[in-house]
Write a protein that holds these residues in place. Sequence first.
Motif, PDB file in Angstrom:
ATOM      1  N   GLY A  35       0.678  -1.119   0.058  1.00 19.57           N
ATOM      2  CA  GLY A  35       0.007   0.011  -0.073  1.00 19.57           C
ATOM      3  C   GLY A  35       0.812   1.397  -0.104  1.00 19.57           C
ATOM      4  O   GLY A  35       0.542   2.261  -0.652  1.00 19.57           O
ATOM      5  N   VAL A  36       2.067   1.404   0.858  1.00 20.67           N
ATOM      6  CA  VAL A  36       2.789   2.406   0.878  1.00 20.67           C
ATOM      7  C   VAL A  36       3.445   2.537  -0.431  1.00 20.67           C
ATOM      8  O   VAL A  36       3.684   3.862  -0.981  1.00 20.67           O
ATOM      9  CB  VAL A  36       3.744   2.298   2.112  1.00 20.67           C
ATOM     10  CG1 VAL A  36       4.972   3.435   1.844  1.00 20.67           C
ATOM     11  CG2 VAL A  36       2.977   2.509   3.516  1.00 20.67           C
ATOM     12  N   THR A  37       4.010   1.518  -0.999  1.00 23.42           N
ATOM     13  CA  THR A  37       4.769   1.592  -2.199  1.00 23.42           C
ATOM     14  C   THR A  37       3.809   2.094  -3.539  1.00 23.42           C
ATOM     15  O   THR A  37       4.272   2.888  -4.298  1.00 23.42           O
ATOM     16  CB  THR A  37       5.154   0.371  -2.693  1.00 23.42           C
ATOM     17  OG1 THR A  37       6.073  -0.494  -1.558  1.00 23.42           O
ATOM     18  CG2 THR A  37       6.053   0.173  -3.986  1.00 23.42           C
ATOM     19  N   CYS A  38       2.600   1.698  -3.402  1.00 22.02           N
ATOM     20  CA  CYS A  38       1.605   2.118  -4.436  1.00 22.02           C
ATOM     21  C   CYS A  38       1.167   3.630  -4.241  1.00 22.02           C
ATOM     22  O   CYS A  38       1.205   4.300  -5.165  1.00 22.02           O
ATOM     23  CB  CYS A  38       0.528   1.419  -4.402  1.00 22.02           C
ATOM     24  SG  CYS A  38       0.692  -0.373  -5.039  1.00 22.02           S
ATOM     25  N   VAL A  39       1.084   4.420  -3.106  1.00 21.52           N
ATOM     26  CA  VAL A  39       0.217   5.435  -2.756  1.00 21.52           C
ATOM     27  C   VAL A  39       1.453   6.381  -2.408  1.00 21.52           C
ATOM     28  O   VAL A  39       1.124   7.655  -2.884  1.00 21.52           O
ATOM     29  CB  VAL A  39      -0.666   5.295  -1.600  1.00 21.52           C
ATOM     30  CG1 VAL A  39      -1.136   6.631  -1.153  1.00 21.52           C
ATOM     31  CG2 VAL A  39      -1.571   4.330  -2.115  1.00 21.52           C
ATOM     32  N   PHE A  40       2.534   6.299  -2.020  1.00 23.68           N
ATOM     33  CA  PHE A  40       3.748   7.123  -1.625  1.00 23.68           C
ATOM     34  C   PHE A  40       3.863   8.227  -2.731  1.00 23.68           C
ATOM     35  O   PHE A  40       3.942   9.326  -2.357  1.00 23.68           O
ATOM     36  CB  PHE A  40       4.933   6.587  -1.295  1.00 23.68           C
ATOM     37  CG  PHE A  40       5.723   7.616  -0.457  1.00 23.68           C
ATOM     38  CD1 PHE A  40       5.305   7.858   0.933  1.00 23.68           C
ATOM     39  CD2 PHE A  40       6.802   8.108  -1.109  1.00 23.68           C
ATOM     40  CE1 PHE A  40       6.115   8.927   1.525  1.00 23.68           C
ATOM     41  CE2 PHE A  40       7.478   9.207  -0.195  1.00 23.68           C
ATOM     42  CZ  PHE A  40       7.085   9.372   0.848  1.00 23.68           C
ATOM     43  N   PRO A  41       4.191   7.700  -3.888  1.00 28.35           N
ATOM     44  CA  PRO A  41       4.473   9.141  -4.995  1.00 28.35           C
ATOM     45  C   PRO A  41       3.623   9.807  -5.076  1.00 28.35           C
ATOM     46  O   PRO A  41       3.644  11.074  -5.206  1.00 28.35           O
ATOM     47  CB  PRO A  41       4.682   8.078  -6.319  1.00 28.35           C
ATOM     48  CG  PRO A  41       5.100   6.669  -5.847  1.00 28.35           C
ATOM     49  CD  PRO A  41       4.372   6.467  -4.580  1.00 28.35           C
ATOM     50  N   LEU A  42       2.055   9.344  -5.155  1.00 21.33           N
ATOM     51  CA  LEU A  42       0.902  10.523  -5.167  1.00 21.33           C
ATOM     52  C   LEU A  42       1.084  11.515  -3.848  1.00 21.33           C
ATOM     53  O   LEU A  42       0.587  12.490  -3.892  1.00 21.33           O
ATOM     54  CB  LEU A  42      -0.413   9.658  -5.289  1.00 21.33           C
ATOM     55  CG  LEU A  42      -0.630   9.049  -6.349  1.00 21.33           C
ATOM     56  CD1 LEU A  42      -1.878   8.035  -6.576  1.00 21.33           C
ATOM     57  CD2 LEU A  42      -0.648   9.971  -7.645  1.00 21.33           C
ATOM     58  N   ASP A  43       1.145  10.540  -2.740  1.00 25.03           N
ATOM     59  CA  ASP A  43       1.212  11.648  -1.591  1.00 25.03           C
ATOM     60  C   ASP A  43       2.591  12.479  -1.560  1.00 25.03           C
ATOM     61  O   ASP A  43       2.096  13.667  -0.987  1.00 25.03           O
ATOM     62  CB  ASP A  43       1.526  10.642  -0.336  1.00 25.03           C
ATOM     63  CG  ASP A  43       1.264  11.268   1.147  1.00 25.03           C
ATOM     64  OD1 ASP A  43       0.157  12.118   1.120  1.00 25.03           O
ATOM     65  OD2 ASP A  43       1.868  10.972   1.911  1.00 25.03           O
ATOM     66  N   LEU A  44       3.649  12.039  -2.256  1.00 24.84           N
ATOM     67  CA  LEU A  44       4.446  13.040  -2.230  1.00 24.84           C
ATOM     68  C   LEU A  44       4.336  14.310  -3.161  1.00 24.84           C
ATOM     69  O   LEU A  44       4.534  15.710  -2.519  1.00 24.84           O
ATOM     70  CB  LEU A  44       5.814  12.377  -2.832  1.00 24.84           C
ATOM     71  CG  LEU A  44       7.067  13.100  -2.904  1.00 24.84           C
ATOM     72  CD1 LEU A  44       7.832  13.487  -1.665  1.00 24.84           C
ATOM     73  CD2 LEU A  44       8.043  12.608  -4.049  1.00 24.84           C
ATOM     74  N   VAL A  45       3.701  13.906  -4.205  1.00 23.85           N
ATOM     75  CA  VAL A  45       3.291  15.256  -5.223  1.00 23.85           C
ATOM     76  C   VAL A  45       2.469  16.010  -4.342  1.00 23.85           C
ATOM     77  O   VAL A  45       2.247  17.222  -4.366  1.00 23.85           O
ATOM     78  CB  VAL A  45       2.450  14.314  -6.531  1.00 23.85           C
ATOM     79  CG1 VAL A  45       1.921  15.576  -7.192  1.00 23.85           C
ATOM     80  CG2 VAL A  45       4.039  13.665  -7.115  1.00 23.85           C
TER      81      VAL A  45
END
Length: 115
Positions: A35-45
Amino acid sequence: MGPKVRSYSLASFSFILFYRLLPKILNGGIAGIVGVTCVFPLDLVKTRLQNQSIGPNGERMYTSMFDCFRKTFRSEGYLGMYRGSGVNILLITPEKAIKLTANDFFRHHLTTKDG
Protein backbone atom coordinates in the motif's frame (compact mmCIF):
# COMPACT_ATOMS: atom_id res chain seq x y z
CA MET A 1 -18.49 -43.14 27.43
CA GLY A 2 -18.46 -39.50 26.32
CA PRO A 3 -16.23 -37.96 23.70
CA LYS A 4 -12.59 -37.43 24.55
CA VAL A 5 -11.74 -33.88 25.41
CA ARG A 6 -8.28 -32.62 24.60
CA SER A 7 -6.61 -30.54 27.21
CA TYR A 8 -3.97 -28.03 26.28
CA SER A 9 -1.51 -26.34 28.53
CA LEU A 10 -1.26 -22.58 28.32
CA ALA A 11 2.13 -22.87 26.61
CA SER A 12 0.83 -25.18 23.88
CA PHE A 13 -2.26 -23.00 23.42
CA SER A 14 -0.04 -19.94 22.98
CA PHE A 15 2.13 -21.87 20.52
CA ILE A 16 -0.89 -22.94 18.45
CA LEU A 17 -2.41 -19.45 18.54
CA PHE A 18 0.89 -17.84 17.53
CA TYR A 19 1.41 -20.11 14.52
CA ARG A 20 -2.16 -19.64 13.37
CA LEU A 21 -1.79 -15.87 13.57
CA LEU A 22 1.75 -15.61 12.20
CA PRO A 23 0.78 -15.95 8.50
CA LYS A 24 -1.94 -13.36 9.00
CA ILE A 25 0.50 -10.98 10.67
CA LEU A 26 2.98 -11.41 7.81
CA ASN A 27 0.27 -10.94 5.17
CA GLY A 28 -0.94 -7.79 6.90
CA GLY A 29 2.61 -6.42 7.00
CA ILE A 30 3.10 -7.18 3.31
CA ALA A 31 -0.21 -5.47 2.53
CA GLY A 32 1.03 -2.37 4.37
CA ILE A 33 4.28 -2.31 2.40
CA VAL A 34 2.46 -2.75 -0.93
CA GLY A 35 0.00 0.00 0.00
CA VAL A 36 2.75 2.47 0.89
CA THR A 37 4.68 1.60 -2.28
CA CYS A 38 1.64 2.27 -4.47
CA VAL A 39 0.39 5.42 -2.77
CA PHE A 40 3.57 7.19 -1.65
CA PRO A 41 4.47 8.90 -4.97
CA LEU A 42 0.97 10.44 -5.09
CA ASP A 43 1.26 11.53 -1.48
CA LEU A 44 4.68 13.07 -2.18
CA VAL A 45 3.27 15.05 -5.12
CA LYS A 46 0.27 16.19 -3.03
CA THR A 47 2.57 17.36 -0.23
CA ARG A 48 4.86 19.24 -2.62
CA LEU A 49 1.88 20.96 -4.22
CA GLN A 50 0.56 22.01 -0.82
CA ASN A 51 3.94 23.29 0.36
CA GLN A 52 5.06 25.08 -2.81
CA SER A 53 5.97 28.69 -2.39
CA ILE A 54 4.39 31.41 -4.49
CA GLY A 55 6.78 33.88 -6.10
CA PRO A 56 6.46 37.70 -5.84
CA ASN A 57 4.51 37.84 -9.13
CA GLY A 58 2.17 35.00 -8.17
CA GLU A 59 4.03 32.32 -10.13
CA ARG A 60 4.04 28.82 -8.75
CA MET A 61 6.71 26.17 -9.01
CA TYR A 62 4.21 23.54 -10.23
CA THR A 63 1.18 24.09 -12.45
CA SER A 64 -0.54 20.74 -11.87
CA MET A 65 -0.14 17.34 -10.28
CA PHE A 66 1.29 15.92 -13.48
CA ASP A 67 3.74 18.82 -13.75
CA CYS A 68 4.93 18.23 -10.19
CA PHE A 69 5.31 14.49 -10.83
CA ARG A 70 7.24 15.13 -14.06
CA LYS A 71 9.59 17.72 -12.51
CA THR A 72 10.24 15.57 -9.44
CA PHE A 73 10.93 12.50 -11.57
CA ARG A 74 13.28 14.43 -13.89
CA SER A 75 15.24 16.10 -11.11
CA GLU A 76 15.37 13.25 -8.54
CA GLY A 77 14.77 10.09 -10.57
CA TYR A 78 12.69 7.05 -9.71
CA LEU A 79 14.02 6.73 -6.17
CA GLY A 80 13.29 10.41 -5.57
CA MET A 81 9.60 9.55 -5.76
CA TYR A 82 10.11 7.42 -2.64
CA ARG A 83 12.28 9.82 -0.63
CA GLY A 84 11.03 9.70 2.95
CA SER A 85 8.91 6.59 2.49
CA GLY A 86 10.93 4.64 5.06
CA VAL A 87 9.14 6.35 7.91
CA ASN A 88 5.74 5.53 6.42
CA ILE A 89 6.75 1.91 5.90
CA LEU A 90 7.99 1.62 9.50
CA LEU A 91 4.75 3.09 10.85
CA ILE A 92 2.15 1.59 8.52
CA THR A 93 3.51 -1.98 8.25
CA PRO A 94 2.93 -2.97 11.91
CA GLU A 95 -0.31 -0.99 12.03
CA LYS A 96 -1.74 -2.89 9.04
CA ALA A 97 -0.43 -6.22 10.36
CA ILE A 98 -2.16 -5.72 13.72
CA LYS A 99 -5.34 -4.30 12.20
CA LEU A 100 -5.86 -7.04 9.61
CA THR A 101 -4.91 -9.84 12.02
CA ALA A 102 -7.26 -8.54 14.71
CA ASN A 103 -10.04 -8.14 12.15
CA ASP A 104 -9.66 -11.77 11.03
CA PHE A 105 -9.32 -13.08 14.59
CA PHE A 106 -12.36 -11.29 15.97
CA ARG A 107 -14.49 -11.91 12.90
CA HIS A 108 -13.75 -15.62 13.18
CA HIS A 109 -14.29 -15.84 16.96
CA LEU A 110 -17.24 -13.49 17.37
CA THR A 111 -19.49 -14.47 14.49
CA THR A 112 -22.23 -16.98 14.97
CA LYS A 113 -23.15 -19.72 12.55
CA ASP A 114 -26.23 -17.69 11.60
CA GLY A 115 -24.03 -14.81 10.46
